[in-house]
Enzyme design. Sequence first.
Site, PDB file in Angstrom:
ATOM      1  N   ARG A   1       0.820  -1.217   0.000  1.00 19.19           N
ATOM      2  CA  ARG A   1       0.000   0.000   0.000  1.00 19.19           C
ATOM      3  C   ARG A   1       0.856   1.270   0.000  1.00 19.19           C
ATOM      4  O   ARG A   1       0.525   2.249   0.670  1.00 19.19           O
ATOM      5  CB  ARG A   1      -0.953   0.029   1.203  1.00 19.19           C
ATOM      6  CG  ARG A   1      -2.108  -0.948   1.129  1.00 19.19           C
ATOM      7  CD  ARG A   1      -3.293  -0.357   0.348  1.00 19.19           C
ATOM      8  NE  ARG A   1      -4.335  -1.354   0.122  1.00 19.19           N
ATOM      9  CZ  ARG A   1      -5.470  -1.425   0.799  1.00 19.19           C
ATOM     10  NH1 ARG A   1      -5.748  -0.560   1.733  1.00 19.19           N
ATOM     11  NH2 ARG A   1      -6.344  -2.352   0.524  1.00 19.19           N
TER      12      ARG A   1
ATOM     13  N   ARG B   1      -4.163   6.382   0.367  1.00 18.77           N
ATOM     14  CA  ARG B   1      -4.767   7.583   0.967  1.00 18.77           C
ATOM     15  C   ARG B   1      -3.876   8.357   1.912  1.00 18.77           C
ATOM     16  O   ARG B   1      -4.167   9.506   2.230  1.00 18.77           O
ATOM     17  CB  ARG B   1      -6.051   7.188   1.695  1.00 18.77           C
ATOM     18  CG  ARG B   1      -7.196   6.928   0.739  1.00 18.77           C
ATOM     19  CD  ARG B   1      -8.351   6.248   1.428  1.00 18.77           C
ATOM     20  NE  ARG B   1      -7.924   4.920   1.873  1.00 18.77           N
ATOM     21  CZ  ARG B   1      -8.727   4.033   2.445  1.00 18.77           C
ATOM     22  NH1 ARG B   1      -9.991   4.329   2.677  1.00 18.77           N
ATOM     23  NH2 ARG B   1      -8.266   2.848   2.792  1.00 18.77           N
TER      24      ARG B   1
ATOM     25  N   ARG C   1      -7.064  10.671  -6.962  1.00 20.40           N
ATOM     26  CA  ARG C   1      -8.283   9.908  -6.658  1.00 20.40           C
ATOM     27  C   ARG C   1      -9.514  10.812  -6.772  1.00 20.40           C
ATOM     28  O   ARG C   1     -10.549  10.396  -7.308  1.00 20.40           O
ATOM     29  CB  ARG C   1      -8.128   9.345  -5.252  1.00 20.40           C
ATOM     30  CG  ARG C   1      -9.357   8.897  -4.542  1.00 20.40           C
ATOM     31  CD  ARG C   1      -9.601   7.423  -4.771  1.00 20.40           C
ATOM     32  NE  ARG C   1     -10.466   6.889  -3.740  1.00 20.40           N
ATOM     33  CZ  ARG C   1     -11.744   7.203  -3.571  1.00 20.40           C
ATOM     34  NH1 ARG C   1     -12.316   8.088  -4.350  1.00 20.40           N
ATOM     35  NH2 ARG C   1     -12.434   6.631  -2.613  1.00 20.40           N
TER      36      ARG C   1
ATOM     37  N   ASP D   1      -6.666  -3.518  -7.819  1.00 20.98           N
ATOM     38  CA  ASP D   1      -7.221  -4.131  -6.612  1.00 20.98           C
ATOM     39  C   ASP D   1      -7.495  -5.603  -6.852  1.00 20.98           C
ATOM     40  O   ASP D   1      -7.772  -6.015  -7.987  1.00 20.98           O
ATOM     41  CB  ASP D   1      -8.509  -3.427  -6.168  1.00 20.98           C
ATOM     42  CG  ASP D   1      -8.832  -3.765  -4.717  1.00 20.98           C
ATOM     43  OD1 ASP D   1      -8.254  -3.125  -3.821  1.00 20.98           O
ATOM     44  OD2 ASP D   1      -9.627  -4.695  -4.484  1.00 20.98           O
TER      45      ASP D   1
ATOM     46  N   TYR E   1     -14.396 -12.687  -0.063  1.00 25.78           N
ATOM     47  CA  TYR E   1     -15.200 -11.506  -0.437  1.00 25.78           C
ATOM     48  C   TYR E   1     -16.368 -11.914  -1.336  1.00 25.78           C
ATOM     49  O   TYR E   1     -17.472 -11.390  -1.214  1.00 25.78           O
ATOM     50  CB  TYR E   1     -14.330 -10.459  -1.151  1.00 25.78           C
ATOM     51  CG  TYR E   1     -13.344  -9.781  -0.228  1.00 25.78           C
ATOM     52  CD1 TYR E   1     -13.727  -8.679   0.543  1.00 25.78           C
ATOM     53  CD2 TYR E   1     -12.039 -10.231  -0.107  1.00 25.78           C
ATOM     54  CE1 TYR E   1     -12.827  -8.061   1.401  1.00 25.78           C
ATOM     55  CE2 TYR E   1     -11.133  -9.617   0.747  1.00 25.78           C
ATOM     56  CZ  TYR E   1     -11.538  -8.539   1.495  1.00 25.78           C
ATOM     57  OH  TYR E   1     -10.654  -7.932   2.351  1.00 25.78           O
TER      58      TYR E   1
END
Length: 344
Positions: A26, A30, A39, A76, A152
């Site tokens: 990562r 953010r 973004r 992702d 998921y």
Amino acid sequence: MTNPRSLFLRTLKGEASSPPPIWFMRQAGRYLPEYRATRAEAGSFLNLCYDPEKAAEVTFQPIRRYGLDAAILFADILLIPQALGQDVAFEKGEGPKLSPPMDEPTLESLSMARLHEALAPIYETVRLVRAGLPDDVALIGFAGAPWTVATYMLAGGSMKDPAALRQVYYERPAFLRRLIDLLVDATSEYLIRQVEAGAEAIQLFDTWAGGLPEDVLQIVSVEPAARIAERVKGAAPDIPVILFPKGVGPALPKYAGLEVCDAVGIDFATPWEWAREAVSPLATVQGGLDPLLVVSGGEEMLAAARRLKSVFEGAPYVFNLGHGFTPETPPENVTELIAAVRES
Ligand code: CP3
């Protein structure tokens, strides 16, 4: 042939160096103001993933800011279920939503037919990134491992305790195996295309491999990882493969000992000295630093980083975290961390 100018790629192939090569899980994200700006321009996280120019831009951002030894493709792990036909959305503050949750009839409706068409923008990102990186900075491609992606897909999103899905394996083993087999096929093809487009190493993220009994772990995590790595190496024999099965502790040697495994990522709960003894003889070790230490920073972080580096001195080791940076990470702490690892 492995690019001899990349310290990272040489380390994956077994060379020990001091200081070690550095990249971070990562590393784009953010916590960086420049990421938040791109973004915002993209409008949503998925728009960003499917916009090759913008995805390439955020892949470059941490390389420019920190001079890391490797870049990781910005994408992702949930793009694969979407490319197979399950709906995927990221809602603000809520994490991913996948619909409908997987059951037998829904699984039958998934298909590989449009896989490469759906993922074509990602391959374009890989080409743009490789063309724009300095040649001593390696490009890592990645995918989610089948078990983690399946959690998921089955739950329709994030779960508190994904290991509880082993119940699906006990009750509907044929269904779970079919889902895993489909993910092995799709993931192998996806990674082969990433390599053809310019990825120089690949990492499989098995974030939810922890908490499974060893026979279940073998079937849902170790074997699928081995099959994917074999398929990718069948197409590109020299490509280094990094496996990151988070939370598996003493089962790490099962992954590191695979013929097709070049490196394993250790999470922040893995004891470093144990990994040096039990894992280093089998494969390159990567990672281990608690990402929350980089949130607090200071002497505590610097001392831990120096100790981590010294534990793996003399062994092939890639400096990294034991999981990704969190959004609260102050970017200046990362600068200090890198300086501490690179000082002699
Ligand atoms: O810099 C990098 O490491 C490359 C990019 C990358 C992302 N996700 C970008 C991302 C990688 C390698 C991933 C992998 C990923 N995605 C994993 C495995 C690794 C891990 O972190 O455990 C998992 C489980 C996912 C699924 C996922 N993606 C979730 C659960 C979420 C939402 C939670 C969150 O942190 O918001 C994401 C979103 C996501 N993927 C973001 C980023 C930068 C944040 C999205 C945003 O900008 O709003």
